[in-house]
Design an enzyme around this catalytic site. Sequence first.
Site, mmCIF file in Angstrom:
data_model
loop_
_atom_site.group_PDB
_atom_site.id
_atom_site.type_symbol
_atom_site.label_atom_id
_atom_site.label_comp_id
_atom_site.label_asym_id
_atom_site.label_seq_id
_atom_site.Cartn_x
_atom_site.Cartn_y
_atom_site.Cartn_z
ATOM 1 N N HIS A 136 -7.979 -0.003 -13.291
ATOM 2 C CA HIS A 136 -7.891 -0.232 -14.734
ATOM 3 C C HIS A 136 -6.610 -0.953 -15.148
ATOM 4 O O HIS A 136 -6.475 -1.357 -16.302
ATOM 5 C CB HIS A 136 -8.068 1.080 -15.513
ATOM 6 N N ASP A 159 1.713 1.406 -0.682
ATOM 7 C CA ASP A 159 2.192 0.914 -1.979
ATOM 8 C C ASP A 159 3.370 -0.022 -1.743
ATOM 9 O O ASP A 159 3.763 -0.266 -0.599
ATOM 10 C CB ASP A 159 2.586 2.076 -2.894
ATOM 11 N N GLY A 210 3.511 -2.538 1.324
ATOM 12 C CA GLY A 210 2.842 -3.828 1.308
ATOM 13 C C GLY A 210 2.330 -4.183 -0.068
ATOM 14 O O GLY A 210 2.678 -3.538 -1.067
ATOM 15 N N ASP A 211 1.477 -5.201 -0.117
ATOM 16 C CA ASP A 211 0.954 -5.757 -1.357
ATOM 17 C C ASP A 211 -0.567 -5.725 -1.284
ATOM 18 O O ASP A 211 -1.168 -6.413 -0.455
ATOM 19 C CB ASP A 211 1.454 -7.196 -1.517
ATOM 20 N N PHE A 212 -1.200 -4.913 -2.147
ATOM 21 C CA PHE A 212 -2.660 -4.786 -2.032
ATOM 22 C C PHE A 212 -3.416 -6.033 -2.476
ATOM 23 O O PHE A 212 -4.626 -6.101 -2.334
ATOM 24 C CB PHE A 212 -3.201 -3.526 -2.718
#
Length: 349
Positions: A255, A209, A235-237
């Site tokens: 969602h 995350d 990190g950055d997904f």
Amino acid sequence: MPEQTNVSSAAIPPQMMLYQIGIGHFFSRALALAAKLKIADQLSGAPKSGAEIARAIDVHAPSLVRVMRLLVSLGVFVEWEDGRFGLTPLSELLRSDIPGSMRSFVLLFAGVAIQDGWKELEYCLRTGNPAFRRLYPDDDAFSFMARNPEQAAVFDEAMAAFAPMTSAALAASYDFSRFGKIVDVGGGNGALMIGILNANPKLQGIVFDRADAAASARKNLAAAGLASRCEVVAGDFFKDVPRGGRAYLLKHIIHDWNDDRAVAILKNCRRAMPPDGTLLIIEGVYPRRIEQSESGRGATATDINMLVSTGGRQRPEAEFREILKASSFRLEKIIPTRARASIIESSPG
């Protein structure tokens, strides 16, 4: 104890039904304030008068009594014949010091931040954008939340409060042990992973995350004695996700985003996982037809809250199939759970 009268909704005229729907925000705001002021905590030892509670929380006693009586009418509190107020099964769950407390959930969903967002429902309806875009056009939901650390803390606390129930429901419905290692993408403060690892002693994990959430996850996993079984990666997904898992778990992540952003996350999961890996999306599946029922209200209310608060949506099975296909996945099966969310299992393909 006061006498209680049950009135069937079938006996209520339609005019009165519309009135009751229309004033629903009266009750949610009073409930959120009771949660914020920890009134249930004040009553945990014994019933108290309005004046006693007011002194403890520094509010105007006559006004507090009026708000308490509004909540008495809903069964949240009880008023005794001598004028003292006490707890009911509902307000027991508002206590901050008990397992399974719902206080943080009330603060999240009935609190000022989401209420302010819903004030912009017409803007959302006309533009298709979440409410915060009116003032911050370049934000996403989580960078916007970061502007308000208090609200972010309430969000984290609410997610952590429900995680034990969710992980228990998932463990009862699905065998995670066969994977060896799972990656919780967008795993927040690690609460869900802690539940899954405790239920599967041989399983290992990775929580992934943003940096602030990852820091909380490290702390919580260490406190749970699970640091040796679970790595935490920041990190950055939207850029990439960690490799090394046999299963990739996304609970209430997809969602939050529109289709393009959802596909970007899923494609990064596809690139990271082995050819025989498994994708597990944990979310509600929007019904094919909405009926007048509690489940119908829950599905539709969550869907509109996604529109208002994040810009995302609840998706029916057909839409899950579409975004999964666009991400090079094949939907294998949908497994309902007691957590009012389903496990949507998919394979690369």
